[in-house]
Scaffold this motif. Structure first.
Motif, PDB file in Angstrom:
ATOM      1  N   PRO A 180       0.825  -1.215   0.000  1.00 49.43           N
ATOM      2  CA  PRO A 180       0.000   0.000   0.000  1.00 49.43           C
ATOM      3  C   PRO A 180       0.856   1.261   0.000  1.00 49.43           C
ATOM      4  CG  PRO A 180      -0.582  -1.451   1.838  1.00 49.43           C
ATOM      5  CD  PRO A 180       0.589  -2.060   1.138  1.00 49.43           C
ATOM      6  N   GLU A 181       2.120   1.135   0.399  1.00 50.75           N
ATOM      7  CA  GLU A 181       2.995   2.303   0.426  1.00 50.75           C
ATOM      8  C   GLU A 181       3.568   2.650  -0.943  1.00 50.75           C
ATOM      9  OE1 GLU A 181       5.129   0.124   3.032  1.00 50.75           O
ATOM     10  OE2 GLU A 181       3.555   0.367   4.506  1.00 50.75           O
ATOM     11  N   ASP A 182       3.371   1.774  -1.941  1.00 48.34           N
ATOM     12  CA  ASP A 182       3.870   2.093  -3.278  1.00 48.34           C
ATOM     13  C   ASP A 182       3.237   3.391  -3.739  1.00 48.34           C
ATOM     14  OD1 ASP A 182       5.506  -0.081  -3.485  1.00 48.34           O
ATOM     15  OD2 ASP A 182       4.110  -1.295  -4.648  1.00 48.34           O
ATOM     16  N   SER A 183       4.064   4.323  -4.154  1.00 51.16           N
ATOM     17  CA  SER A 183       3.570   5.651  -4.516  1.00 51.16           C
ATOM     18  C   SER A 183       2.697   5.625  -5.758  1.00 51.16           C
ATOM     19  CB  SER A 183       4.751   6.596  -4.725  1.00 51.16           C
ATOM     20  OG  SER A 183       5.531   6.136  -5.804  1.00 51.16           O
ATOM     21  N   LEU A 184       2.767   4.578  -6.546  1.00 50.19           N
ATOM     22  CA  LEU A 184       2.028   4.525  -7.795  1.00 50.19           C
ATOM     23  C   LEU A 184       0.796   3.629  -7.681  1.00 50.19           C
ATOM     24  CD1 LEU A 184       5.168   4.207 -10.027  1.00 50.19           C
ATOM     25  CD2 LEU A 184       3.922   6.257  -9.438  1.00 50.19           C
ATOM     26  N   ASP A 185       0.308   3.404  -6.455  1.00 53.00           N
ATOM     27  CA  ASP A 185      -0.811   2.515  -6.216  1.00 53.00           C
ATOM     28  C   ASP A 185      -2.079   2.986  -6.932  1.00 53.00           C
ATOM     29  OD1 ASP A 185      -2.011   0.784  -3.325  1.00 53.00           O
ATOM     30  OD2 ASP A 185      -0.733   0.059  -4.942  1.00 53.00           O
ATOM     31  N   MET A 186      -2.320   4.291  -6.993  1.00 49.92           N
ATOM     32  CA  MET A 186      -3.507   4.818  -7.633  1.00 49.92           C
ATOM     33  C   MET A 186      -3.533   4.426  -9.112  1.00 49.92           C
ATOM     34  SD  MET A 186      -4.895   8.725  -7.631  1.00 49.92           S
ATOM     35  CE  MET A 186      -3.775   9.351  -8.861  1.00 49.92           C
ATOM     36  N   ARG A 187      -2.374   4.488  -9.751  1.00 49.69           N
ATOM     37  CA  ARG A 187      -2.318   4.125 -11.159  1.00 49.69           C
ATOM     38  C   ARG A 187      -2.460   2.622 -11.350  1.00 49.69           C
ATOM     39  NH1 ARG A 187       2.293   7.925 -13.597  1.00 49.69           N
ATOM     40  NH2 ARG A 187       3.234   7.641 -11.591  1.00 49.69           N
ATOM     41  N   TRP A 188      -2.021   1.826 -10.363  1.00 48.36           N
ATOM     42  CA  TRP A 188      -2.259   0.391 -10.431  1.00 48.36           C
ATOM     43  C   TRP A 188      -3.768   0.145 -10.412  1.00 48.36           C
ATOM     44  CZ3 TRP A 188      -0.379  -4.164 -11.633  1.00 48.36           C
ATOM     45  CH2 TRP A 188      -1.064  -5.310 -11.202  1.00 48.36           C
ATOM     46  N   GLY A 189      -4.480   0.896  -9.604  1.00 49.65           N
ATOM     47  CA  GLY A 189      -5.938   0.776  -9.549  1.00 49.65           C
ATOM     48  C   GLY A 189      -6.579   1.075 -10.898  1.00 49.65           C
ATOM     49  N   LYS A 190      -6.056   2.086 -11.581  1.00 48.77           N
ATOM     50  CA  LYS A 190      -6.571   2.422 -12.919  1.00 48.77           C
ATOM     51  C   LYS A 190      -6.324   1.264 -13.885  1.00 48.77           C
ATOM     52  CE  LYS A 190      -6.315   7.416 -13.318  1.00 48.77           C
ATOM     53  NZ  LYS A 190      -5.720   8.513 -14.063  1.00 48.77           N
ATOM     54  N   ALA A 191      -5.117   0.743 -13.872  1.00 52.43           N
ATOM     55  CA  ALA A 191      -4.783  -0.366 -14.763  1.00 52.43           C
ATOM     56  C   ALA A 191      -5.632  -1.582 -14.420  1.00 52.43           C
ATOM     57  CB  ALA A 191      -3.298  -0.696 -14.662  1.00 52.43           C
ATOM     58  N   ARG A 192      -5.815  -1.818 -13.135  1.00 50.06           N
ATOM     59  CA  ARG A 192      -6.601  -2.975 -12.688  1.00 50.06           C
ATOM     60  C   ARG A 192      -8.050  -2.843 -13.153  1.00 50.06           C
ATOM     61  NH1 ARG A 192      -7.880  -7.027 -12.728  1.00 50.06           N
ATOM     62  NH2 ARG A 192      -8.148  -8.601 -11.148  1.00 50.06           N
ATOM     63  N   ALA A 193      -8.599  -1.619 -13.080  1.00 49.24           N
ATOM     64  CA  ALA A 193      -9.977  -1.376 -13.521  1.00 49.24           C
ATOM     65  C   ALA A 193     -10.105  -1.598 -15.031  1.00 49.24           C
ATOM     66  CB  ALA A 193     -10.411   0.040 -13.144  1.00 49.24           C
ATOM     67  N   GLN A 194      -9.124  -1.138 -15.787  1.00 48.10           N
ATOM     68  CA  GLN A 194      -9.145  -1.346 -17.241  1.00 48.10           C
ATOM     69  C   GLN A 194      -9.084  -2.837 -17.559  1.00 48.10           C
ATOM     70  OE1 GLN A 194     -10.139   2.098 -18.438  1.00 48.10           O
ATOM     71  NE2 GLN A 194      -9.579   0.627 -19.991  1.00 48.10           N
ATOM     72  N   TRP A 195      -8.240  -3.566 -16.818  1.00 47.17           N
ATOM     73  CA  TRP A 195      -8.096  -5.004 -17.024  1.00 47.17           C
ATOM     74  C   TRP A 195      -9.419  -5.718 -16.732  1.00 47.17           C
ATOM     75  CZ3 TRP A 195      -4.389  -7.510 -19.450  1.00 47.17           C
ATOM     76  CH2 TRP A 195      -4.285  -8.887 -19.317  1.00 47.17           C
ATOM     77  N   ALA A 196     -10.097  -5.288 -15.656  1.00 46.42           N
ATOM     78  CA  ALA A 196     -11.388  -5.887 -15.298  1.00 46.42           C
ATOM     79  C   ALA A 196     -12.422  -5.604 -16.376  1.00 46.42           C
ATOM     80  CB  ALA A 196     -11.850  -5.352 -13.946  1.00 46.42           C
ATOM     81  N   ALA A 197     -12.408  -4.387 -16.942  1.00 47.65           N
ATOM     82  CA  ALA A 197     -13.344  -4.038 -18.012  1.00 47.65           C
ATOM     83  C   ALA A 197     -13.089  -4.906 -19.244  1.00 47.65           C
ATOM     84  CB  ALA A 197     -13.225  -2.558 -18.360  1.00 47.65           C
ATOM     85  N   LEU A 198     -11.811  -5.139 -19.554  1.00 45.96           N
ATOM     86  CA  LEU A 198     -11.469  -6.005 -20.684  1.00 45.96           C
ATOM     87  C   LEU A 198     -11.935  -7.440 -20.422  1.00 45.96           C
ATOM     88  CD1 LEU A 198      -7.930  -4.607 -21.485  1.00 45.96           C
ATOM     89  CD2 LEU A 198      -9.861  -4.658 -23.075  1.00 45.96           C
ATOM     90  N   ALA A 199     -11.829  -7.882 -19.176  1.00 48.94           N
ATOM     91  CA  ALA A 199     -12.272  -9.230 -18.822  1.00 48.94           C
ATOM     92  C   ALA A 199     -13.787  -9.339 -18.948  1.00 48.94           C
ATOM     93  CB  ALA A 199     -11.825  -9.577 -17.410  1.00 48.94           C
ATOM     94  N   LYS A 200     -14.497  -8.303 -18.496  1.00 46.22           N
ATOM     95  CA  LYS A 200     -15.956  -8.286 -18.593  1.00 46.22           C
ATOM     96  C   LYS A 200     -16.405  -8.325 -20.044  1.00 46.22           C
ATOM     97  CE  LYS A 200     -18.648  -6.203 -15.054  1.00 46.22           C
ATOM     98  NZ  LYS A 200     -19.064  -5.002 -14.375  1.00 46.22           N
TER      99      LYS A 200
END
Length: 172
Positions: free
Chosen positions: A90-110
């Motif tokens: 959670p301390e990774d400074s780029l966690d917010m962008r990981w969330g964005k990538a994760r959301a895009q990946w989930a949309a592609l999966a859907k």
């Protein structure tokens, strides 16, 4: 078969380094060369004299305990990472962008474009795109490229396959 003759430069470099390790001044080194070999200049020494002089310097280093290899660290002294290499923190400074990538990946999966909707699958995609082992090793430019490539992938899908995007995910 005879041994190849060691070039004089190697001997001179070894002598110079031994002087440095022992902390000898120019005058001390000159006096030591003179006393051991009878010659004041290493360049004027014969190969035998250089070998004898280097052996003498080596014995001095051993006696003084300088220039020797450091002992291997014990198990308690070895470096241990704070987390396993494949875990995100959670301390990774780029966690917010990981969330964005994760959301895009989930949309592609859907939409059916991605068969496996896991962090590991997304990490495999990131590794193929960037040739880096883990998300946290990416710089900002690389992270943005990964996110944008996921967005472009989603945009290329047929409109009938696309479903509602995750909240807060605007393309553009």
């Amino acid at each position: 078969m005879t041994k190849p003759v060691r070039p004089i430069k190697n001997y001179l470099a070894a002598i110079h380094m031994a002087h440095k390790v022992l902390g000898l001044s120019k005058d001390d080194a000159l006096a030591l060369k003179q006393s051991v070999t009878g010659v004041a200049s290493a360049g004027d020494m014969t190969d035998q004299q250089r070998k004898r002089y280097l052996a003498h310097l080596s014995s001095l280093q051993t006696r003084m305990g300088v220039g020797t290899q450091r002992p291997k660290p014990t198990a308690s002294q070895k470096y241990t990472p704070k987390r396993a290499p494949a875990q995100r923190s959670p301390e990774d400074s780029l966690d917010m962008r990981w969330g964005k990538a994760r959301a895009q990946w989930a949309a592609l999966a859907k939409a059916g474009a991605v068969k496996i909707d896991t962090d590991a699958a997304l990490m495999a995609y990131v590794q193929r795109q960037t040739h880096l082992e883990h998300w946290r090793f990416l710089n900002s430019f690389q992270i943005n490229n990964v996110i944008e490539s996921l967005k472009r992938w989603y945009d290329r899908l047929e409109p009938s396959r696309k479903q509602a995007q995750p909240e807060g995910q605007a393309h553009g």
